[in-house]
Scaffold this motif. Structure first.
Motif, PDB file in Angstrom:
ATOM      1  N   ASN A  90       0.850  -1.193   0.000  1.00 59.32           N
ATOM      2  CA  ASN A  90       0.000   0.000   0.000  1.00 59.32           C
ATOM      3  C   ASN A  90       0.886   1.242   0.000  1.00 59.32           C
ATOM      4  O   ASN A  90       1.423   1.629   1.037  1.00 59.32           O
ATOM      5  N   SER A  91       1.017   1.853  -1.147  1.00 60.21           N
ATOM      6  CA  SER A  91       1.882   3.029  -1.290  1.00 60.21           C
ATOM      7  C   SER A  91       1.314   4.251  -0.585  1.00 60.21           C
ATOM      8  O   SER A  91       2.016   5.255  -0.428  1.00 60.21           O
ATOM      9  N   GLU A  92       0.059   4.198  -0.142  1.00 59.51           N
ATOM     10  CA  GLU A  92      -0.542   5.320   0.564  1.00 59.51           C
ATOM     11  C   GLU A  92      -0.066   5.409   2.009  1.00 59.51           C
ATOM     12  O   GLU A  92      -0.281   6.430   2.670  1.00 59.51           O
ATOM     13  N   CYS A  93       0.549   4.338   2.510  1.00 58.62           N
ATOM     14  CA  CYS A  93       1.022   4.305   3.888  1.00 58.62           C
ATOM     15  C   CYS A  93       2.486   4.715   3.953  1.00 58.62           C
ATOM     16  O   CYS A  93       3.297   4.279   3.140  1.00 58.62           O
ATOM     17  N   ARG A  94       2.807   5.521   4.932  1.00 58.74           N
ATOM     18  CA  ARG A  94       4.200   5.919   5.169  1.00 58.74           C
ATOM     19  C   ARG A  94       4.826   4.939   6.139  1.00 58.74           C
ATOM     20  O   ARG A  94       4.380   4.817   7.290  1.00 58.74           O
ATOM     21  N   ILE A  95       5.841   4.210   5.687  1.00 55.41           N
ATOM     22  CA  ILE A  95       6.469   3.171   6.494  1.00 55.41           C
ATOM     23  C   ILE A  95       7.916   3.544   6.768  1.00 55.41           C
ATOM     24  O   ILE A  95       8.685   3.813   5.845  1.00 55.41           O
ATOM     25  N   GLU A  96       8.293   3.564   8.061  1.00 53.12           N
ATOM     26  CA  GLU A  96       9.660   3.877   8.461  1.00 53.12           C
ATOM     27  C   GLU A  96      10.283   2.662   9.135  1.00 53.12           C
ATOM     28  O   GLU A  96       9.631   2.008   9.956  1.00 53.12           O
ATOM     29  N   ALA A  97      11.518   2.359   8.799  1.00 57.02           N
ATOM     30  CA  ALA A  97      12.240   1.246   9.407  1.00 57.02           C
ATOM     31  C   ALA A  97      13.295   1.775  10.367  1.00 57.02           C
ATOM     32  O   ALA A  97      14.092   2.642  10.006  1.00 57.02           O
ATOM     33  N   VAL A  98      13.312   1.232  11.582  1.00 56.97           N
ATOM     34  CA  VAL A  98      14.333   1.560  12.570  1.00 56.97           C
ATOM     35  C   VAL A  98      15.119   0.278  12.817  1.00 56.97           C
ATOM     36  O   VAL A  98      14.591  -0.688  13.389  1.00 56.97           O
ATOM     37  N   GLU A  99      16.380   0.251  12.406  1.00 59.32           N
ATOM     38  CA  GLU A  99      17.184  -0.974  12.411  1.00 59.32           C
ATOM     39  C   GLU A  99      17.977  -1.169  13.701  1.00 59.32           C
ATOM     40  O   GLU A  99      19.048  -1.756  13.684  1.00 59.32           O
ATOM     41  N   THR A 100      17.438  -0.714  14.795  1.00 62.18           N
ATOM     42  CA  THR A 100      18.108  -0.904  16.087  1.00 62.18           C
ATOM     43  C   THR A 100      17.105  -1.478  17.084  1.00 62.18           C
ATOM     44  O   THR A 100      15.904  -1.229  16.977  1.00 62.18           O
ATOM     45  N   PRO A 101      17.565  -2.254  18.063  1.00 58.40           N
ATOM     46  CA  PRO A 101      16.638  -2.789  19.066  1.00 58.40           C
ATOM     47  C   PRO A 101      16.034  -1.671  19.904  1.00 58.40           C
ATOM     48  O   PRO A 101      16.673  -0.641  20.139  1.00 58.40           O
ATOM     49  N   LEU A 102      14.817  -1.879  20.352  1.00 64.38           N
ATOM     50  CA  LEU A 102      14.220  -0.931  21.289  1.00 64.38           C
ATOM     51  C   LEU A 102      14.848  -1.134  22.661  1.00 64.38           C
ATOM     52  O   LEU A 102      15.047  -2.263  23.103  1.00 64.38           O
ATOM     53  N   ASP A 103      15.192  -0.034  23.328  1.00 62.62           N
ATOM     54  CA  ASP A 103      15.759  -0.111  24.670  1.00 62.62           C
ATOM     55  C   ASP A 103      15.389   1.155  25.436  1.00 62.62           C
ATOM     56  O   ASP A 103      14.752   2.060  24.887  1.00 62.62           O
ATOM     57  N   PRO A 104      15.751   1.239  26.718  1.00 58.39           N
ATOM     58  CA  PRO A 104      15.383   2.419  27.502  1.00 58.39           C
ATOM     59  C   PRO A 104      15.961   3.722  26.967  1.00 58.39           C
ATOM     60  O   PRO A 104      15.462   4.801  27.297  1.00 58.39           O
ATOM     61  N   ALA A 105      17.013   3.645  26.144  1.00 59.13           N
ATOM     62  CA  ALA A 105      17.628   4.864  25.621  1.00 59.13           C
ATOM     63  C   ALA A 105      16.825   5.491  24.488  1.00 59.13           C
ATOM     64  O   ALA A 105      16.862   6.711  24.306  1.00 59.13           O
ATOM     65  N   ASN A 106      16.086   4.677  23.719  1.00 59.82           N
ATOM     66  CA  ASN A 106      15.362   5.241  22.568  1.00 59.82           C
ATOM     67  C   ASN A 106      13.847   5.145  22.686  1.00 59.82           C
ATOM     68  O   ASN A 106      13.121   5.686  21.856  1.00 59.82           O
ATOM     69  N   VAL A 107      13.358   4.464  23.721  1.00 63.90           N
ATOM     70  CA  VAL A 107      11.931   4.173  23.775  1.00 63.90           C
ATOM     71  C   VAL A 107      11.060   5.421  23.916  1.00 63.90           C
ATOM     72  O   VAL A 107      10.006   5.531  23.270  1.00 63.90           O
ATOM     73  N   THR A 108      11.458   6.382  24.729  1.00 60.56           N
ATOM     74  CA  THR A 108      10.603   7.551  24.957  1.00 60.56           C
ATOM     75  C   THR A 108      10.387   8.351  23.683  1.00 60.56           C
ATOM     76  O   THR A 108       9.257   8.743  23.361  1.00 60.56           O
ATOM     77  N   ALA A 109      11.450   8.573  22.935  1.00 58.62           N
ATOM     78  CA  ALA A 109      11.330   9.327  21.686  1.00 58.62           C
ATOM     79  C   ALA A 109      10.449   8.600  20.681  1.00 58.62           C
ATOM     80  O   ALA A 109       9.673   9.228  19.947  1.00 58.62           O
TER      81      ALA A 109
END
Length: 331
Positions: A90-109
Motif C-alpha cells: 500500500n503506497s498510501e502508507c508511510r512506512i519507516e524502518a528503525v534498524e536498532t533494538p528498542l531499549d530504555p535509551a530510545n523508547v521515549t522518543a
C-alpha cells in the motif's frame, strides 16, 4: 471503488473511522512472526504511518512463522525488508524502518510520537520497557506473546492499567520461540487478533480493547479472556535502564558468565550468579543504585527481587541480549 470500501461500509468504521485510521501513527516493535499479520493488515487497512523497530536480521529457522520474508531475505534487516514489502502492499502508507533494538535509551522518543504502540517483540524486557513508557506518556499498548501452541494478546495503558497490573512479576524460568519452539499458525492467529485489537482502538470500538486480555490454547482448541479495567496499578519498582545510563557510583552485579560476556558490562561490576546473590546479603550503600545485568532481564529480575526483600533502595535492571537456552517460560 476505493481500496477501503469493504471496511468503510461497516457501521463500526464508516468514513469517520477510516479517517482515524489514516491519521494514526502506529509504532510496531518487532518485525517477526506476530508482526507479519499485524503489519500487513494495518497497512492494508490504510494506517497513515507506521514505524517498524527491529534490530535483528532474517534467519532461516524463523521463516516458518515470519511470513513477510523469503529465503532470499536471509541475513537482511527485518525492519528494512518488512518496510519494503509493506510499501509495495500500500503506497498510501508511510512506512519507516528503525534498524536498532528498542531499549530504555530510545523508547521515549519512539513512543511519544505515536498514536498506538504494538508490542510484537519476543522479549520480557521490551514488554515491560514499553509498558512503563506507555503508562507514563498515556499512550495505549497492544501487547502479544506466543509460545508453543499458546499465547495471549491484551490492551494495556492509555485508559487501562499497565502490564504490571496483570503481570506484576516474571516467572521463575523462561523460554522463547528459539528455545522452546512455536507453531506458525498459532503465532499468525495471535498476531491477527493483535491487529484487530489495534483497529478496534483506532476506530473507537465499544467495548474498548484496552483493559481486555484474550488467551489462546490451540493444544486444547479453546480460548478465554477477561477484563482488567479496575486492576490496581502497582508501583513500577524494578525498572529497566540502558547500559549507557550506568555510572561509576552504581552498585553493579553482572549475572552473565564469562561464556556469555567475556567482558562485564561495566568496569566496576561484580560477577555473580542468581544463586550466589540469594546466598549472601548484598550491601549497597544507602545512597547507591543497585543495577543487575543479564541477557533477557529474567535473572536480573530474580536477583533484584531477592535484594528487595531486605533493602529499600533504588534497584534497576539491564537486559543485554537474547535469552539463553537455560531460561524457560511457559505461557
Amino acid at each position: 471503488m476505493s481500496r477501503y470500501a469493504r471496511q468503510i461500509c461497516l457501521p463500526e468504521v464508516g468514513e469517520t473511522g477510516q479517517a482515524a485510521i489514516k491519521a494514526a501513527h502506529v509504532l510496531v516493535v518487532g518485525a517477526g512472526g506476530l508482526a507479519a499479520p499485524v503489519l500487513q493488515y494495518l497497512t492494508g487497512a490504510g494506517v497513515g504511518r507506521m514505524t517498524v523497530v527491529d534490530g535483528d536480521v532474517v534467519s532461516l529457522s524463523n521463516l516458518h512463522r515470519q511470513t513477510l520474508f523469503r529465503t532470499s531475505d536471509i541475513g537482511l534487516s527485518k525492519a528494512v525488508v518488512a518496510a519494503k514489502t509493506l510499501r509495495e502492499l500500500n503506497s498510501e502508507c508511510r512506512i519507516e524502518a528503525v534498524e536498532t533494538p528498542l531499549d530504555p535509551a530510545n523508547v521515549t522518543a519512539l513512543v511519544a510520537q505515536c498514536t498506538l504502540v504494538l508490542d510484537c517483540a519476543d522479549s520480557f524486557a521490551v514488554s515491560y520497557i514499553l509498558s512503563d513508557t506507555c503508562k507514563m506518556l498515556g499512550v495505549p499498548l497492544i501487547s502479544a506473546s506466543a509460545l508453543g501452541m499458546t499465547g495471549y494478546v491484551g490492551g494495556f495503558c492509555g485508559t487501562a492499567p499497565s502490564m504490571r497490573a496483570v503481570f506484576p512479576g516474571l516467572p521463575d524460568r523462561a523460554a522463547t520461540c528459539a528455545t522452546a519452539g512455536v507453531m506458525g499458525p498459532v503465532v499468525g492467529m495471535i498476531g491477527t487478533a493483535q491487529a484487530q485489537m489495534a483497529m478496534a482502538y483506532l476506530i473507537g470500538q465499544t467495548p474498548s480493547p484496552l483493559g481486555q486480555l484474550i488467551r489462546f490454547d490451540m493444544q486444547n482448541f479453546r480460548g478465554s479472556g477477561f477484563r482488567f479495567d479496575s486492576a490496581p496499578e502497582p508501583a513500577a519498582d524494578l525498572t529497566f535502564i540502558a547500559a549507557s545510563d550506568v555510572t561509576a557510583e552504581d552498585f553493579v552485579i553482572e549475572l552473565r558468565d564469562i561464556d556469555e560476556a567475556a567482558i562485564p558490562a561495566t568496569e566496576n561490576a561484580r560477577r555473580l550468579t542468581v544463586a550466589a546473590c540469594a546466598a549472601q546479603t548484598l550491601t549497597p550503600a544507602a545512597d547507591q543504585r543497585a543495577v543487575f545485568i543479564c541477557r533477557s532481564g529474567l535473572r536480573a529480575w530474580q536477583a533484584a527481587s531477592h535484594l528487595r526483600t531486605y533493602w529499600d533502595g533504588k534497584i534497576t535492571l539491564i537486559a543485554m541480549g537474547d535469552t539463553p537456552p537455560t531460561e524457560r517460560k511457559p505461557i
